[in-house]
Design an enzyme around this catalytic site. Structure first.
Site, short mmCIF file in Angstrom:
data_model
loop_
_atom_site.label_atom_id
_atom_site.label_comp_id
_atom_site.label_asym_id
_atom_site.label_seq_id
_atom_site.Cartn_x
_atom_site.Cartn_y
_atom_site.Cartn_z
N LYS A 1 0.84 -1.21 0.00
CA LYS A 1 0.00 0.00 0.00
C LYS A 1 0.88 1.26 0.00
O LYS A 1 0.72 2.14 -0.83
CB LYS A 1 -0.90 0.00 1.25
CG LYS A 1 -1.54 1.35 1.55
CD LYS A 1 -2.57 1.28 2.64
CE LYS A 1 -2.04 1.49 4.04
NZ LYS A 1 -1.74 2.90 4.38
N ASN A 2 1.80 1.31 0.92
CA ASN A 2 2.54 2.56 1.09
C ASN A 2 3.65 2.77 0.06
O ASN A 2 4.30 3.82 0.06
CB ASN A 2 3.07 2.68 2.53
CG ASN A 2 1.92 2.89 3.50
OD1 ASN A 2 0.81 3.25 3.10
ND2 ASN A 2 2.17 2.64 4.78
N ARG B 1 -9.14 -0.77 3.77
CA ARG B 1 -8.26 0.33 3.37
C ARG B 1 -6.87 -0.18 3.01
O ARG B 1 -6.18 0.42 2.19
CB ARG B 1 -8.11 1.33 4.52
CG ARG B 1 -9.37 2.06 4.85
CD ARG B 1 -9.10 3.17 5.81
NE ARG B 1 -8.04 4.03 5.27
CZ ARG B 1 -7.63 5.13 5.83
NH1 ARG B 1 -8.18 5.55 6.93
NH2 ARG B 1 -6.66 5.85 5.29
N ARG C 1 -3.73 9.27 3.82
CA ARG C 1 -2.49 10.00 4.08
C ARG C 1 -1.60 10.06 2.85
O ARG C 1 -0.89 11.03 2.60
CB ARG C 1 -1.74 9.28 5.22
CG ARG C 1 -0.50 10.00 5.69
CD ARG C 1 -0.90 11.30 6.33
NE ARG C 1 0.24 12.05 6.81
CZ ARG C 1 0.11 13.21 7.41
NH1 ARG C 1 -1.06 13.73 7.62
NH2 ARG C 1 1.18 13.87 7.81
N ARG D 1 -0.66 14.33 13.16
CA ARG D 1 0.02 14.06 11.89
C ARG D 1 0.19 15.37 11.12
O ARG D 1 -0.41 15.59 10.07
CB ARG D 1 -0.76 13.02 11.07
CG ARG D 1 -0.93 11.72 11.82
CD ARG D 1 -1.59 10.65 11.00
NE ARG D 1 -0.66 10.01 10.09
CZ ARG D 1 -1.00 8.98 9.31
NH1 ARG D 1 -2.21 8.52 9.32
NH2 ARG D 1 -0.10 8.43 8.52
N ASP E 1 3.30 0.41 12.50
CA ASP E 1 2.12 -0.20 11.87
C ASP E 1 1.88 -1.63 12.33
O ASP E 1 0.88 -2.24 11.94
CB ASP E 1 2.23 -0.14 10.34
CG ASP E 1 2.16 1.27 9.81
OD1 ASP E 1 1.67 2.14 10.54
OD2 ASP E 1 2.60 1.51 8.67
N CYS F 1 -5.39 7.57 8.93
CA CYS F 1 -5.91 7.02 10.18
C CYS F 1 -5.69 7.98 11.33
O CYS F 1 -4.68 8.69 11.39
CB CYS F 1 -5.20 5.70 10.49
SG CYS F 1 -5.77 4.34 9.46
N1 EPU Z 1 5.63 14.29 11.67
C1 EPU Z 1 5.70 15.62 12.01
N2 EPU Z 1 5.70 16.55 11.00
C2 EPU Z 1 5.62 16.19 9.68
C3 EPU Z 1 5.55 14.83 9.35
C4 EPU Z 1 5.55 13.90 10.37
O1 EPU Z 1 5.78 15.98 13.18
O2 EPU Z 1 5.64 17.09 8.83
C5 EPU Z 1 5.66 13.27 12.75
C6 EPU Z 1 4.40 12.43 12.85
O3 EPU Z 1 3.44 13.07 13.65
C7 EPU Z 1 4.93 11.15 13.44
C8 EPU Z 1 6.33 11.02 12.84
O4 EPU Z 1 6.67 12.33 12.40
O5 EPU Z 1 5.04 11.27 14.82
C9 EPU Z 1 6.47 10.06 11.70
O6 EPU Z 1 5.45 10.25 10.76
P1 EPU Z 1 5.65 10.01 9.21
O7 EPU Z 1 5.62 11.32 8.51
O8 EPU Z 1 6.84 9.15 9.00
O9 EPU Z 1 4.35 9.20 8.85
P2 EPU Z 1 3.54 9.35 7.49
O10 EPU Z 1 4.50 9.60 6.40
O11 EPU Z 1 2.41 10.26 7.68
C10 EPU Z 1 3.73 6.83 6.82
C11 EPU Z 1 2.78 5.70 6.52
C12 EPU Z 1 2.09 5.28 7.82
C13 EPU Z 1 3.14 4.86 8.83
C14 EPU Z 1 4.16 5.99 9.04
C15 EPU Z 1 5.30 5.62 9.96
C16 EPU Z 1 2.10 6.22 4.26
C17 EPU Z 1 1.02 6.62 3.34
N3 EPU Z 1 1.79 6.16 5.57
O12 EPU Z 1 2.94 7.89 7.34
O13 EPU Z 1 1.26 4.17 7.49
O14 EPU Z 1 2.54 4.56 10.07
O15 EPU Z 1 4.69 6.39 7.77
O16 EPU Z 1 6.00 4.55 9.47
O17 EPU Z 1 3.19 5.91 3.83
C18 EPU Z 1 -0.54 2.70 7.77
O18 EPU Z 1 -0.18 2.13 6.72
O19 EPU Z 1 -1.43 2.22 8.52
C19 EPU Z 1 0.09 3.95 8.16
C20 EPU Z 1 -0.42 4.74 9.09
#
Ligand code: EPU
Length: 437
Positions: A20-21, A397, A91, A120, A305, A115
């Site tokens: 997915k990601n 999802r 996301r 986030r 995850d 989610c």
């Molecule tokens: N964060 C910030 N500021 C930002 C971006 C992130 O403070 O601008 C913080 C977040 O709040 C969090 C941490 O940094 O505490 C890491 O978040 P990250 O940005 O890495 O997460 P994401 O890119 O929003 C992706 C996956 C998630 C997975 C996370 C962590 C996708 C579409 N989503 O999210 O997947 O949990 O990385 O590995 O790639 C899932 O598949 O169920 C899912 C939630």
């Protein structure tokens, strides 16, 4: 949707779908590279993918689906005002920001969703655009970036972010940029591989968590083709599910290196795991050793995850386990539900504390994708009564054909569209005993 689950010992084989990601950055790469045709193979048929495709249609793209292959035509892509509705559902939509900047040097996107697993924000994505010289304006609904980007620049993240790193790469695709403190999740590494394949001079300095990209000399690309890596979170979910239910399954189509941290923890606990090329065989045990302190952090550490899923398995350990989720500390919606099943689990000082518990069936409710997977595992482990899991549709999802795959390994699960049908089928299918306190 409602799922009814009964204690099961899983057995058989399961095939892991595409990631997915990894789908979102693949789409982003095709757009940023300027390709008119994007072919993505091994795409899972899951809701988040379909939402992304609808969103691309709003941007003027056309797509068709041929089995597991998705073909996106971007010839008519433009900077449409896409509606916040689809953007806010997932996301992964956030990569459109970097993709449009890579293609048009401007972008306006609604706020991404995803989610509800804690805060986030997208401040780091905006920081990346600012570092490249873009002016960024944001309000509660939209983020807009414009102004000519620098041809050379540096982006330094304050924290590691997966989609933030993907966006930084995509928006840098025509420039020479050094990106520091990057996330190195396999999905990010795959994005780098895709771009390399299509002529971008990009490399990951693993030891320094740095990406060096120089897109200034790259050629125009008409068509790109990607094949998604297997979904490591789906693979990890099956590993934990088999271990928790004392089952034995062979998981096919896995890159074991991507889930090494999970395999290591399960082995330490006492599950038997054998790896043969791209297959993993896992055999569960009746009892497990507890984990003193499991730290959930960025790759290659244990992934957030899979935190809800492992929380369920550790209820079977013979002592107290602790988990500290450093990525999403507020990803705890499963805990309240597990308590309804009699689990001795709580959150104290930012750690999840798990004590040995025999859980029983109950009426519970999922709140997000991974907690749904965790609560399915709980329902398959629970003794005595059936478990009624509400909001089960959340599973769609991110897990392709989950129910079919579960049934193939002898998991006892029945799914109903609505309450009325549920009542009918409960009467019909089994000796359902409602849970009462
Ligand atoms: N964060 C910030 N500021 C930002 C971006 C992130 O403070 O601008 C913080 C977040 O709040 C969090 C941490 O940094 O505490 C890491 O978040 P990250 O940005 O890495 O997460 P994401 O890119 O929003 C992706 C996956 C998630 C997975 C996370 C962590 C996708 C579409 N989503 O999210 O997947 O949990 O990385 O590995 O790639 C899932 O598949 O169920 C899912 C939630």
């Amino acid at each position: 949707m409602i799922a009814i689950l009964e204690k099961s010992i899983v057995e058989g084989e399961v095939n892991v779908s595409g990631s997915k990601n990894a789908f979102f950055p693949a789409v982003g790469a095709g757009i940023a590279l300027g390709a008119e045709k994007i072919v993505i193979k091994n795409t899972p048929k899951i809701k988040d993918v379909f939402v992304m495709l609808e969103l691309l249609r709003e941007l003027g793209c056309e797509y068709k689906i041929q089995n597991t292959e998705i073909i996106i035509n971007t010839e008519k892509i433009k900077l449409n005002n896409v509606s916040p509705e689809n953007f806010g559902k997932i996301r992964g939509s956030v990569v459109i920001f970097g993709a449009l900047l890579g293609r048009f040097e401007k972008a306006k996107i609604p706020m991404p969703g995803g989610c509800k697993i804690g805060k986030r924000p997208i401040d780091q994505h905006i920081k990346a655009a600012n570092s490249l010289g873009y002016r960024v304006e944001e309000n509660e609904e939209y983020v807009e970036a414009y102004g000519a980007p620098k041809k050379e620049g540096k982006i330094k993240f304050d924290i590691k972010t997966v989609t933030g790193t993907e966006n930084a790469i995509l928006m840098s695709i025509n420039s020479k940029v050094e990106i520091e403190n990057v996330a190195i999740e396999p999905e990010v590494q795959e994005l780098i591989n895709y771009l390399k394949k299509y002529g971008v001079d990009i490399r990951l300095e693993l030891k320094e968590d740095k990406i060096l990209i120089d897109g200034t000399k790259r050629e125009k690309i008409k068509e790109v083709e990607f094949e998604l890596i297997p979904d490591r979170i789906e693979a990890g979910t099956w590993l934990i599910l088999a271990a928790a239910t004392e089952g034995k399954i062979k998981i096919k189509n896995v890159i074991s290196e991507h889930i090494k941290a999970v395999v290591d923890v399960l082995k330490e606990c006492g599950a038997k795991i054998k790896i043969f090329g791209n297959k993993i065989e896992v055999e569960g045990n009746k009892k497990y050793k507890p984990v003193d302190l499991l730290i959930v952090a960025s790759y290659p550490a244990f992934p957030t995850d899979l935190q809800p899923q492992i929380s369920v398995m550790l209820l079977k350990a013979e002592g107290k386990s602790r988990i500290k989720d450093n990525i999403f500390p507020e990803r705890i919606s499963h805990i309240r539900e597990l308590k309804k099943m009699g689990a001795d689990i709580s959150v104290e000082n930012g750690e999840i504390i798990i004590n040995p518990s025999k859980i029983h069936g109950a009426e519970i409710e999922a709140k997000d994708l991974r907690s749904t997977a965790a609560l399915v595992i709980a329902g398959l482990v629970a003794e005595k009564k059936q478990t009624i899991l509400k909001n089960f549709e959340l599973i769609e999802r991110g897990y392709e054909n989950f129910v079919k795959k579960l049934k193939n390994v002898n998991a006892k699960i029945e799914v109903f569209e609505d309450e009325i049908r549920k009542e009918e089928i409960i009467k019909g299918i089994s000796n359902y005993v409602p849970y009462s306190t």
